[in-house]
Design an enzyme around this catalytic site. Structure first.
Site, PDB file in Angstrom:
ATOM      1  N   PHE A  40    -109.641 -12.936 -86.380  1.00 52.86           N
ATOM      2  CA  PHE A  40    -109.164 -12.286 -86.483  1.00 52.86           C
ATOM      3  C   PHE A  40    -109.709 -11.494 -85.024  1.00 52.86           C
ATOM      4  O   PHE A  40    -109.597 -10.870 -84.179  1.00 52.86           O
ATOM      5  CB  PHE A  40    -108.303 -10.659 -87.293  1.00 52.86           C
ATOM      6  CG  PHE A  40    -109.193  -9.673 -87.344  1.00 52.86           C
ATOM      7  CD1 PHE A  40    -109.455  -8.363 -86.639  1.00 52.86           C
ATOM      8  CD2 PHE A  40    -109.532  -9.960 -89.119  1.00 52.86           C
ATOM      9  CE1 PHE A  40    -110.529  -7.626 -87.246  1.00 52.86           C
ATOM     10  CE2 PHE A  40    -110.759  -8.948 -88.982  1.00 52.86           C
ATOM     11  CZ  PHE A  40    -110.586  -8.066 -88.255  1.00 52.86           C
ATOM     12  N   LYS A  78    -104.513 -22.748 -85.308  1.00 52.55           N
ATOM     13  CA  LYS A  78    -103.891 -22.081 -85.750  1.00 52.55           C
ATOM     14  C   LYS A  78    -104.860 -20.117 -85.786  1.00 52.55           C
ATOM     15  O   LYS A  78    -106.134 -20.331 -86.237  1.00 52.55           O
ATOM     16  CB  LYS A  78    -103.997 -22.125 -87.641  1.00 52.55           C
ATOM     17  CG  LYS A  78    -103.088 -22.232 -88.020  1.00 52.55           C
ATOM     18  CD  LYS A  78    -102.828 -20.216 -88.817  1.00 52.55           C
ATOM     19  CE  LYS A  78    -103.564 -20.204 -89.641  1.00 52.55           C
ATOM     20  NZ  LYS A  78    -103.665 -18.909 -89.737  1.00 52.55           N
ATOM     21  N   GLU A  94    -102.642 -14.046 -88.248  1.00 50.81           N
ATOM     22  CA  GLU A  94    -101.723 -14.039 -87.991  1.00 50.81           C
ATOM     23  C   GLU A  94    -101.935 -12.605 -87.347  1.00 50.81           C
ATOM     24  O   GLU A  94    -100.738 -11.551 -87.339  1.00 50.81           O
ATOM     25  CB  GLU A  94    -101.154 -13.378 -90.042  1.00 50.81           C
ATOM     26  CG  GLU A  94    -101.107 -14.941 -90.791  1.00 50.81           C
ATOM     27  CD  GLU A  94    -102.547 -15.119 -91.153  1.00 50.81           C
ATOM     28  OE1 GLU A  94    -103.220 -15.128 -90.919  1.00 50.81           O
ATOM     29  OE2 GLU A  94    -102.314 -15.039 -92.117  1.00 50.81           O
ATOM     30  N   SER A 112    -113.971 -14.996 -93.042  1.00 52.33           N
ATOM     31  CA  SER A 112    -115.095 -14.717 -94.446  1.00 52.33           C
ATOM     32  C   SER A 112    -114.907 -16.201 -95.042  1.00 52.33           C
ATOM     33  O   SER A 112    -114.615 -16.934 -95.252  1.00 52.33           O
ATOM     34  CB  SER A 112    -113.989 -14.001 -94.764  1.00 52.33           C
ATOM     35  OG  SER A 112    -112.725 -14.455 -95.404  1.00 52.33           O
ATOM     36  N   CYS A 145    -118.995 -10.572 -86.322  1.00 56.74           N
ATOM     37  CA  CYS A 145    -119.639 -11.231 -87.464  1.00 56.74           C
ATOM     38  C   CYS A 145    -121.453 -10.763 -86.855  1.00 56.74           C
ATOM     39  O   CYS A 145    -121.904 -11.094 -87.794  1.00 56.74           O
ATOM     40  CB  CYS A 145    -119.502 -12.554 -87.019  1.00 56.74           C
ATOM     41  SG  CYS A 145    -119.965 -13.620 -85.776  1.00 56.74           S
ATOM     42  N   GLU A 151    -120.189  -7.474 -97.039  1.00 57.41           N
ATOM     43  CA  GLU A 151    -119.644  -6.786 -95.710  1.00 57.41           C
ATOM     44  C   GLU A 151    -118.096  -6.531 -95.878  1.00 57.41           C
ATOM     45  O   GLU A 151    -117.156  -6.851 -96.080  1.00 57.41           O
ATOM     46  CB  GLU A 151    -119.595  -9.002 -95.316  1.00 57.41           C
ATOM     47  CG  GLU A 151    -118.765  -8.877 -93.572  1.00 57.41           C
ATOM     48  CD  GLU A 151    -118.383 -10.088 -93.272  1.00 57.41           C
ATOM     49  OE1 GLU A 151    -117.481 -10.867 -94.011  1.00 57.41           O
ATOM     50  OE2 GLU A 151    -118.436 -10.416 -91.627  1.00 57.41           O
TER      51      GLU A 151
HETATM   52  P1  NAD Z   1    -110.229 -14.677 -93.139  1.00 58.17           P
HETATM   53  O1  NAD Z   1    -111.562 -14.949 -93.926  1.00 58.17           O
HETATM   54  O2  NAD Z   1    -109.300 -13.899 -93.554  1.00 58.17           O
HETATM   55  O3  NAD Z   1    -108.659 -15.555 -92.037  1.00 58.17           O
HETATM   56  C1  NAD Z   1    -109.872 -16.220 -91.193  1.00 58.17           C
HETATM   57  C2  NAD Z   1    -108.443 -17.320 -91.281  1.00 58.17           C
HETATM   58  O4  NAD Z   1    -108.238 -17.301 -92.388  1.00 58.17           O
HETATM   59  C3  NAD Z   1    -107.433 -16.831 -90.048  1.00 58.17           C
HETATM   60  O5  NAD Z   1    -106.699 -18.280 -89.672  1.00 58.17           O
HETATM   61  C4  NAD Z   1    -106.533 -17.398 -91.487  1.00 58.17           C
HETATM   62  O6  NAD Z   1    -104.581 -17.052 -91.265  1.00 58.17           O
HETATM   63  C5  NAD Z   1    -106.904 -17.815 -92.156  1.00 58.17           C
HETATM   64  N1  NAD Z   1    -107.159 -17.861 -93.854  1.00 58.17           N
HETATM   65  C6  NAD Z   1    -107.002 -16.817 -94.627  1.00 58.17           C
HETATM   66  N2  NAD Z   1    -106.721 -16.135 -96.013  1.00 58.17           N
HETATM   67  C7  NAD Z   1    -106.440 -17.936 -96.495  1.00 58.17           C
HETATM   68  C8  NAD Z   1    -106.100 -18.649 -97.879  1.00 58.17           C
HETATM   69  N3  NAD Z   1    -106.432 -17.656 -98.342  1.00 58.17           N
HETATM   70  N4  NAD Z   1    -106.404 -20.222 -96.956  1.00 58.17           N
HETATM   71  C9  NAD Z   1    -106.439 -20.558 -96.243  1.00 58.17           C
HETATM   72  N5  NAD Z   1    -106.538 -19.745 -94.797  1.00 58.17           N
HETATM   73  C10 NAD Z   1    -106.677 -18.586 -95.204  1.00 58.17           C
HETATM   74  O7  NAD Z   1    -111.332 -13.754 -91.868  1.00 58.17           O
HETATM   75  P2  NAD Z   1    -110.948 -12.932 -90.391  1.00 58.17           P
HETATM   76  O8  NAD Z   1    -110.830 -11.583 -91.628  1.00 58.17           O
HETATM   77  O9  NAD Z   1    -110.036 -12.650 -89.925  1.00 58.17           O
HETATM   78  O10 NAD Z   1    -112.116 -12.727 -89.843  1.00 58.17           O
HETATM   79  C11 NAD Z   1    -113.039 -11.983 -90.104  1.00 58.17           C
HETATM   80  C12 NAD Z   1    -113.977 -12.860 -90.925  1.00 58.17           C
HETATM   81  O11 NAD Z   1    -114.622 -13.763 -90.302  1.00 58.17           O
HETATM   82  C13 NAD Z   1    -115.313 -11.802 -91.486  1.00 58.17           C
HETATM   83  O12 NAD Z   1    -115.825 -11.736 -92.594  1.00 58.17           O
HETATM   84  C14 NAD Z   1    -116.593 -12.538 -90.085  1.00 58.17           C
HETATM   85  O13 NAD Z   1    -118.035 -12.437 -90.567  1.00 58.17           O
HETATM   86  C15 NAD Z   1    -116.078 -13.657 -90.049  1.00 58.17           C
HETATM   87  N6  NAD Z   1    -116.643 -14.734 -88.000  1.00 58.17           N
HETATM   88  C16 NAD Z   1    -117.782 -15.123 -88.997  1.00 58.17           C
HETATM   89  C17 NAD Z   1    -117.940 -15.442 -87.673  1.00 58.17           C
HETATM   90  C18 NAD Z   1    -119.260 -16.631 -87.091  1.00 58.17           C
HETATM   91  O14 NAD Z   1    -118.914 -17.097 -86.387  1.00 58.17           O
HETATM   92  N7  NAD Z   1    -120.022 -16.877 -87.831  1.00 58.17           N
HETATM   93  C19 NAD Z   1    -117.467 -15.477 -86.479  1.00 58.17           C
HETATM   94  C20 NAD Z   1    -116.776 -14.233 -86.405  1.00 58.17           C
HETATM   95  C21 NAD Z   1    -115.638 -13.697 -87.930  1.00 58.17           C
END
Ligand code: NAD
Length: 500
Positions: free
Chosen positions: A153, A177, A180, A230, A285, A385
């Site tokens: 997000f 994808k 949401e 994450s 991040c 985090e």
């Molecule tokens: P998230 O892991 O909750 O979601 C990321 C994606 O995974 C979304 O599209 C979501 O729909 C999907 N998803 C969520 N739960 C799932 C599941 N159980 N099974 C399959 N798919 C699933 O992350 P978020 O809250 O949207 O974003 C924040 C996180 O992203 C933080 O941890 C941040 O550090 C990380 N991030 C990392 C970088 C990087 O470059 N390393 C960059 C941006 C964000």
């Protein structure tokens, strides 16, 4: 005041999906707390529909000349540049980050499109003439087919742009994808691809949650998966995708440390800590969440940070504030829970963001900038985090203790050192076990022509995002060994007239 609720759905083969979703989820404006959208969540069958369209489109696109592909990329670059403000407004309305941050995000994404415009050069192979008598060997790189991009997000426009322009430039089709929580920016960008002349079906957007992701991870026509999110989900996506034979790059979470040595310019360090700690409400991040003050400077540095925090205005991202709300009410409550846990664990709460005044709706997802001092490594505000506007100061006696702390952390996304000692900085860049390092720079921002990615629990896979690693990720190599017999110079006699 009632807000119009818009339907947000998949974009497949150049048109919006007209089916009826079995499940939907709500999209909010975080600055008001109002529901602004109803998002269709794809079933496995809908994902199959989208992948089929992408797969069919990939054949023609892979055969499209490099010059035609490049023309589309240049046109897309112009359109994104012209519509930067509109895309930024969509981001602010669903993510909450302030408009200037949202514009900055689109600008970073534009740089990747510009990098991808150089694809004819980036895809050049090697050629060795005469490896044996009349035998030449050369290498080419070819597209994979359909690539999936699953994004978080916090950068709803930039993160997809880390991957999509390069995947497309390399001749692949893509299924995005998005998160949401803020899905509209991905649709807007996909519309611009169409306007730029990209054939329908090459870039598609499927919205959904775990069900959609799981289907992408097992679908036989998905050849690569680029994931950002994450750490637990990144690990799951990497393990599941690779088990199903796909190449996967899965970028995970972070806990970024900023080390301030006693000889540093403390005003510069305080400015940097405030920008990198609270910019985009800490939902980056590359945000700094642990500030390691190497004594004896902690008192002075904390004082300077506190002074600067008093000038920050938190509110609606459209009102010229410094910091916006958190993305959802649930996330705000989780971050506020960490603040309470920090107090309970005995850290010193220097600025409490729960008390703030907010320039936005009463039901917005507000939490102001928060500063803890005297944090110790076993406290949850240090180990986890938080992904919110909470900065923790850890006081340590020496450079070696600071380096040990950074290197023993399971995350390794970004880190920074502030010092005026070139030797110390050089030692740090060599010794620190982190993928991206800033020297007197708090957030080493992603540069399109360098690859972006962390180490340890911040990245699963061996390929970082964009740059030349991106080109490598979205193509597979082929080596051709060829022999052309030349009848005029002693080859087979095929009946050609000879000249000697
Ligand atoms: P998230 O892991 O909750 O979601 C990321 C994606 O995974 C979304 O599209 C979501 O729909 C999907 N998803 C969520 N739960 C799932 C599941 N159980 N099974 C399959 N798919 C699933 O992350 P978020 O809250 O949207 O974003 C924040 C996180 O992203 C933080 O941890 C941040 O550090 C990380 N991030 C990392 C970088 C990087 O470059 N390393 C960059 C941006 C964000």
């Amino acid at each position: 005041m009632s807000t119009e609720i818009k339907r947000i759905t998949h974009l497949v083969g150049g048109s919006y999906w007209t089916g009826v979703a079995e499940r939907t989820s709500k999209v909010y404006n975080p600055a008001t707390g109002a529901v602004t959208g109803e998002l269709d969540l794809a079933s496995a069958a809908t994902v199959d529909e989208v992948v089929k369209v992408a797969h069919e489109a990939s054949r023609g696109w892979a055969q499209t000349s490099l010059s035609k592909r490049t023309q589309v990329l240049f046109a897309f670059r112009e359109l994104v540049s012209q519509r930067r403000e509109q895309i930024a407004a969509l981001i602010t309305a669903e993510h909450g980050k302030v408009l200037s941050d949202a514009v900055g995000e689109v600008t970073r994404g534009l740089e990747v499109i510009e990098f991808a415009c150089g694809i004819p050069h980036l895809l050049k192979g090697g050629y060795s003439e005469g490896v044996s008598t009349k035998v030449d060997v050369y290498s080419i790189r070819q597209p994979l087919g359909v690539s999936a991009v699953i994004s978080p997000f916090n950068f709803p426009a930039m993160v997809p742009m880390w991957f999509v322009p390069i995947a497309v430039a390399c001749g692949n089709s893509v299924v995005i994808k998005p998160s949401e929580k803020d899905p509209s920016a991905a649709n807007a960008m996909a519309e611009l691809w169409k306007e730029a002349g990209l054939p329908d079906g090459v870039v598609n957007v499927v919205h959904g949650d775990k069900e959609a992701v799981d289907r992408l991870l097992e679908h036989p026509d998905i050849k690569s998966v680029s994931f950002v999110g994450s750490t637990p989900i990144a690990k799951y996506v990497y393990e599941t995708g690779t088990k199903n034979g796909k190449r996967v790059q899965a970028l995970g979470g972070a806990k970024n440390h900023m080390v301030v040595l006693p000889d540093a310019d403390l005003d510069l360090a305080a400015d940097a800590a405030v920008n990198a700690g609270f910019g985009s409400a800490g939902e980056r991040c590359m945000a700094i969440s642990a500030l390691v003050a190497v004594e004896p400077i902690a008192d002075e540095l904390v004082g300077k940070i506190k002074e600067r925090m008093a000038t920050l205005r938190t509110g609606d991202g459209t009102r010229g504030c410094d910091m916006g709300p958190l993305v959802t009410g649930e996330h705000r409550d989780k971050v506020a829970g960490y603040v309470a846990a920090g107090v309970d664990a005995g850290a010193e709460l220097v600025v409490d963001g729960r008390d703030g005044e907010f320039d936005g709706g009463d039901d917005g997802f507000w939490l102001g900038p928060t500063l803890f001092d005297k944090v110790t490594p076993e406290m949850s505000i240090y180990t986890d985090e938080i992904f919110g506007p909470v900065l923790s100061v850890v006081r340590l006696p020496s450079y070696d203790a600071a380096l040990d702390l950074v290197n023993s952390n399971p995350y390794g996304n970004g880190t920074a050192i502030f010092t005026n000692d070139g030797g110390a900085a050089r030692r740090f860049q060599n010794e620190v076990e982190v993928g991206m390092v800033g020297i007197n720079v708090p957030i080493p921002v992603p540069m399109a022509y360098y690859s972006f990615g962390g180490w340890k629990n911040s990245l699963f896979g061996d390929s970082h995002a964009h740059g030349t690693e991106g080109v490598h990720f979205f193509t597979r190599g082929k080596v051709v060994t060829s022999r052309w017999l030349d009848p005029s110079h002693g080859g087979l006699n095929l009946g050609f007239p000879t000249h000697d």
